[in-house]
Design a protein around this motif. Sequence first.
Motif, PDB file in Angstrom:
ATOM      1  N   LEU A 269      16.221  -0.843  17.229  1.00 33.16           N
ATOM      2  CA  LEU A 269      16.563  -0.002  16.210  1.00 33.16           C
ATOM      3  C   LEU A 269      16.994  -0.500  14.883  1.00 33.16           C
ATOM      4  O   LEU A 269      16.597  -0.023  13.808  1.00 33.16           O
ATOM      5  N   ASN A 270      17.634  -1.732  14.909  1.00 31.00           N
ATOM      6  CA  ASN A 270      18.109  -2.321  13.604  1.00 31.00           C
ATOM      7  C   ASN A 270      17.015  -2.820  12.896  1.00 31.00           C
ATOM      8  O   ASN A 270      17.038  -2.548  11.531  1.00 31.00           O
ATOM      9  N   GLU A 271      16.053  -3.373  13.471  1.00 30.40           N
ATOM     10  CA  GLU A 271      14.874  -3.965  12.898  1.00 30.40           C
ATOM     11  C   GLU A 271      14.103  -2.650  12.276  1.00 30.40           C
ATOM     12  O   GLU A 271      13.364  -2.770  11.309  1.00 30.40           O
ATOM     13  N   THR A 272      13.970  -1.727  13.264  1.00 26.60           N
ATOM     14  CA  THR A 272      13.204  -0.507  12.655  1.00 26.60           C
ATOM     15  C   THR A 272      13.693   0.046  11.517  1.00 26.60           C
ATOM     16  O   THR A 272      13.057   0.211  10.368  1.00 26.60           O
ATOM     17  N   LEU A 273      14.867   0.188  11.387  1.00 24.66           N
ATOM     18  CA  LEU A 273      15.704   0.894  10.277  1.00 24.66           C
ATOM     19  C   LEU A 273      15.661  -0.057   9.271  1.00 24.66           C
ATOM     20  O   LEU A 273      15.461   0.607   7.745  1.00 24.66           O
ATOM     21  N   GLN A 274      16.023  -1.286   9.366  1.00 23.02           N
ATOM     22  CA  GLN A 274      15.831  -2.135   8.185  1.00 23.02           C
ATOM     23  C   GLN A 274      14.524  -2.225   7.331  1.00 23.02           C
ATOM     24  O   GLN A 274      14.273  -2.059   5.943  1.00 23.02           O
ATOM     25  N   ARG A 275      13.482  -2.329   8.152  1.00 21.64           N
ATOM     26  CA  ARG A 275      12.091  -2.272   7.622  1.00 21.64           C
ATOM     27  C   ARG A 275      11.770  -1.028   6.944  1.00 21.64           C
ATOM     28  O   ARG A 275      11.180  -0.883   5.901  1.00 21.64           O
ATOM     29  N   MET A 276      12.135   0.253   7.560  1.00 20.49           N
ATOM     30  CA  MET A 276      11.851   1.571   7.020  1.00 20.49           C
ATOM     31  C   MET A 276      12.691   1.648   5.526  1.00 20.49           C
ATOM     32  O   MET A 276      12.450   2.133   4.550  1.00 20.49           O
ATOM     33  N   ASP A 277      13.876   1.141   5.632  1.00 19.68           N
ATOM     34  CA  ASP A 277      14.781   0.925   4.425  1.00 19.68           C
ATOM     35  C   ASP A 277      14.326   0.448   3.347  1.00 19.68           C
ATOM     36  O   ASP A 277      14.137   0.903   2.252  1.00 19.68           O
ATOM     37  N   LYS A 278      13.551  -0.728   3.628  1.00 15.89           N
ATOM     38  CA  LYS A 278      12.762  -1.706   2.648  1.00 15.89           C
ATOM     39  C   LYS A 278      11.692  -0.818   2.171  1.00 15.89           C
ATOM     40  O   LYS A 278      11.274  -0.912   0.984  1.00 15.89           O
ATOM     41  N   GLU A 279      10.907  -0.165   2.935  1.00 15.42           N
ATOM     42  CA  GLU A 279       9.655   0.355   2.376  1.00 15.42           C
ATOM     43  C   GLU A 279      10.044   1.600   1.665  1.00 15.42           C
ATOM     44  O   GLU A 279       9.472   1.826   0.435  1.00 15.42           O
ATOM     45  N   MET A 280      11.079   2.375   2.127  1.00 17.23           N
ATOM     46  CA  MET A 280      11.629   3.523   1.257  1.00 17.23           C
ATOM     47  C   MET A 280      12.038   3.091  -0.012  1.00 17.23           C
ATOM     48  O   MET A 280      11.547   3.580  -1.273  1.00 17.23           O
ATOM     49  N   ASN A 281      12.468   1.877  -0.213  1.00 20.00           N
ATOM     50  CA  ASN A 281      13.160   1.141  -1.526  1.00 20.00           C
ATOM     51  C   ASN A 281      11.963   0.882  -2.310  1.00 20.00           C
ATOM     52  O   ASN A 281      11.941   1.024  -3.635  1.00 20.00           O
ATOM     53  N   ARG A 282      11.040   0.185  -1.634  1.00 21.72           N
ATOM     54  CA  ARG A 282       9.713  -0.180  -2.615  1.00 21.72           C
ATOM     55  C   ARG A 282       9.218   1.140  -3.057  1.00 21.72           C
ATOM     56  O   ARG A 282       8.512   0.938  -3.891  1.00 21.72           O
ATOM     57  N   SER A 283       9.074   2.136  -2.334  1.00 21.50           N
ATOM     58  CA  SER A 283       8.127   3.418  -2.508  1.00 21.50           C
ATOM     59  C   SER A 283       9.132   3.942  -3.459  1.00 21.50           C
ATOM     60  O   SER A 283       8.461   4.497  -4.494  1.00 21.50           O
ATOM     61  N   LYS A 284      10.348   3.916  -3.673  1.00 16.42           N
ATOM     62  CA  LYS A 284      11.126   4.590  -4.929  1.00 16.42           C
ATOM     63  C   LYS A 284      10.860   3.443  -6.217  1.00 16.42           C
ATOM     64  O   LYS A 284      10.641   4.200  -7.138  1.00 16.42           O
ATOM     65  N   GLU A 285      10.736   2.162  -5.874  1.00 13.57           N
ATOM     66  CA  GLU A 285      10.428   1.471  -7.174  1.00 13.57           C
ATOM     67  C   GLU A 285       9.084   1.771  -7.848  1.00 13.57           C
ATOM     68  O   GLU A 285       8.930   1.949  -8.781  1.00 13.57           O
ATOM     69  N   ASP A 286       8.185   1.881  -6.898  1.00 10.10           N
ATOM     70  CA  ASP A 286       6.817   2.171  -7.503  1.00 10.10           C
ATOM     71  C   ASP A 286       6.683   3.537  -8.170  1.00 10.10           C
ATOM     72  O   ASP A 286       6.153   3.808  -9.277  1.00 10.10           O
TER      73      ASP A 286
ATOM     74  N   VAL B 104       1.013  -1.431   0.126  1.00 11.58           N
ATOM     75  CA  VAL B 104       0.049   0.004   0.084  1.00 11.58           C
ATOM     76  C   VAL B 104       0.796   1.227   0.081  1.00 11.58           C
ATOM     77  O   VAL B 104       2.166   1.094  -0.139  1.00 11.58           O
ATOM     78  N   THR B 105       0.406   2.404   0.043  1.00 12.10           N
ATOM     79  CA  THR B 105       1.019   3.541   0.172  1.00 12.10           C
ATOM     80  C   THR B 105       2.239   3.609   0.893  1.00 12.10           C
ATOM     81  O   THR B 105       2.302   3.065   2.233  1.00 12.10           O
ATOM     82  N   GLY B 106       3.341   4.252   0.309  1.00 12.98           N
ATOM     83  CA  GLY B 106       4.609   4.215   1.116  1.00 12.98           C
ATOM     84  C   GLY B 106       5.658   2.974   1.386  1.00 12.98           C
ATOM     85  O   GLY B 106       6.540   3.102   1.842  1.00 12.98           O
ATOM     86  N   GLY B 107       4.955   2.099   0.167  1.00 13.28           N
ATOM     87  CA  GLY B 107       6.010   0.984  -0.020  1.00 13.28           C
ATOM     88  C   GLY B 107       5.661  -0.030   1.211  1.00 13.28           C
ATOM     89  O   GLY B 107       6.558  -0.980   1.209  1.00 13.28           O
ATOM     90  N   ARG B 108       4.575  -0.023   1.923  1.00 13.12           N
ATOM     91  CA  ARG B 108       4.511  -0.790   3.155  1.00 13.12           C
ATOM     92  C   ARG B 108       3.744  -2.119   2.689  1.00 13.12           C
ATOM     93  O   ARG B 108       2.753  -2.418   1.916  1.00 13.12           O
ATOM     94  N   THR B 109       4.788  -3.178   2.473  1.00 12.69           N
ATOM     95  CA  THR B 109       4.354  -4.467   2.140  1.00 12.69           C
ATOM     96  C   THR B 109       3.326  -5.298   3.018  1.00 12.69           C
ATOM     97  O   THR B 109       3.831  -5.140   4.065  1.00 12.69           O
ATOM     98  N   LEU B 110       2.460  -6.028   2.397  1.00  7.36           N
ATOM     99  CA  LEU B 110       1.603  -6.522   3.424  1.00  7.36           C
ATOM    100  C   LEU B 110       1.835  -8.043   3.587  1.00  7.36           C
ATOM    101  O   LEU B 110       2.322  -8.619   2.422  1.00  7.36           O
TER     102      LEU B 110
END
Length: 624
Positions: free
Chosen positions: A523-540, A278-284
């Motif tokens: 912190l590591n888990e949060t940053l990893q997830r946000m980095d993935k979401e940002m990359n997916r949003s960029k791809e979209d 969904v919006t923001g690259g948030r994978t379901l």
Amino acid sequence: MSQIMREPVCLISSDAAGQLCVMKEAKSILDEITQPVVVVSVVGLYRTGKSYLMNRLAGQQTGFALGSTIQSKTKGIWMWCIEHPCRDGQTLVLLDTEGLGDIEKGDEKHDTWIFCLAVLLSSTLVYNSLGVIDNTALEKLHYVTELTENIRVKAQVGSDDDSSTELMRVFPSFIWTVRDFTLELERDGQSITADEYLEGALVLKPGSSPKTENFNLPRRCLRNFFATRKCFVFPRPAGDRELKRLEKLTEAELEPEFLKQAQEFCSFVFSSAKPKAVTGGRTLTGNVLGSLADVYVEAIRSGKVPCLENAVEALTQIQNKQAVDQALQIYREQVCMSVCFPLDPLELSDIHKEAEKKAIDAFISISFNDCEQKAQMELMRQIQNEYEDLCAQNKDHCLLVCKEILKHVFTSLDEDLNGGFFMHPGGYLEYRDKLQSLTRQYRVKTHNKLMSEEVLNEYMKEQEKFERSILLADQSLSKAEKKEEERRLQNEALQQQQRALEKMNQLQEQMLRDQERTYSEHLNETLQRMDKEMNRSKEDNERVLEAKLKEQEALLKQGFQERADQMNKEIKSLRDEMKKDEESKPSTLQKVVDTAGMAASLFLPGIIPKAIGLGVSFLSRFLK
């Protein structure tokens, strides 16, 4: 292909009042899926062979009902979840929808909602039709022209954000499958691909008459809403007589060209279909998909237009509460299975570490859109409270054990003291030798036991009055010897206090290391997830930009200068947004670090100085 489900179940049906509803069995199946889901939906007019395509994707001859009469077989939306055949760690969710346009239903709005739900829930949408892609076929796909009336991106009515750019970001990729295709793929005497055939059918007519606008509307919607479009054309799979038992035919009995196209179709879907986001690259994940279906169906039941922004907000509340509760429950269960007090602090630390890791993994798999990390901070707080309580319980148990051992070891000494055994010349040295001997025994029995020195220290304090009485009463010692012995006793008392303090300091240091690890992992888990979401949003965004550039080029070639100029504005706006997103990435991730540091100051106060350095270290990994 290993299957999660042996056969499809109904995901969305109609209740006694004719209202859409999510079925509990299907929802419970989705709730158990914590992997990202690739959702492929098929839509189209009834009796066009949609279900057969879904069975092919499932790798099965039967499953979704095919039927062999003129009546629509599938009712509502049916679901089949299987392990993704090409990607580990992902689940393929196949959705077979009720045939559109069934005259026996006589409910056009019902068909519209089925179509909209297929669009909203899928990452790849397959539209299945018979014959050819002509104006009649496009007119039958009028549901696509109603999407902007029945789906909203933003909650605010009339928002410009409900533009084709926003819709393209969240809408699935589009595949048009044409069944029983008998034409040659040629144009002006030249061979063309199925994709070129589709794009040729979507060419707009110049002019602005009502007739021209009606002609262009479905074509414009397909071009503006779906950034990725693909086409497959299938010849008839078998003769008329065999078609009635299509699901029983072996591959050898199918037409070779049909079989070839079916294999190419499946391969394309398996390799290209992305996980639903969904919006923001948030994978379901599956459990989020189930909640999303609930949210959309509830909106339709209440007479509202499904809104992606509202859905994301609702999912955030639903999933994050559930994520904290389930993660905490997992932590407690893991601890309960492993803890048997009393424990060495390092053993308890290892148990806490393992339980916390599993709890965080569960939280990450269930949580959704926790941008401000409120849910994760709450989980951190509750786990820390649980761990501190475990440490306190362990301390109490260790205290009791050490006291019991001390009582057992020093019983004979206490009995001698009570009987005045040492109150004679030379008695002090006897007392001192026995005390030292029993102290050594105690330390052997309580080796590495938490609170052992603290308990011994308290006992030694209680012994001071007896020691001095025995020392003063011992006539065999001179005044100088007694004075020297008093100095030695003072030094021993200080040394014993130091030992007890060092033991407690070790405990505090272990707690600090555990807090540091807790902070680091969260912190590591949060940053990893946000980095993935940002990359997916960029791809979209890149996918949408590429689609708009192609559309602009096509509009210019077809002479639609005004529309091409408007498209240029959309392209510029999108590029500006992409640039802004890229520039804001460091500050966005820095905000995550700051928020985590603030949480550490509240829940893990001992690591504040280290948290700053750790935060900077983690941040640098994601900004390279």
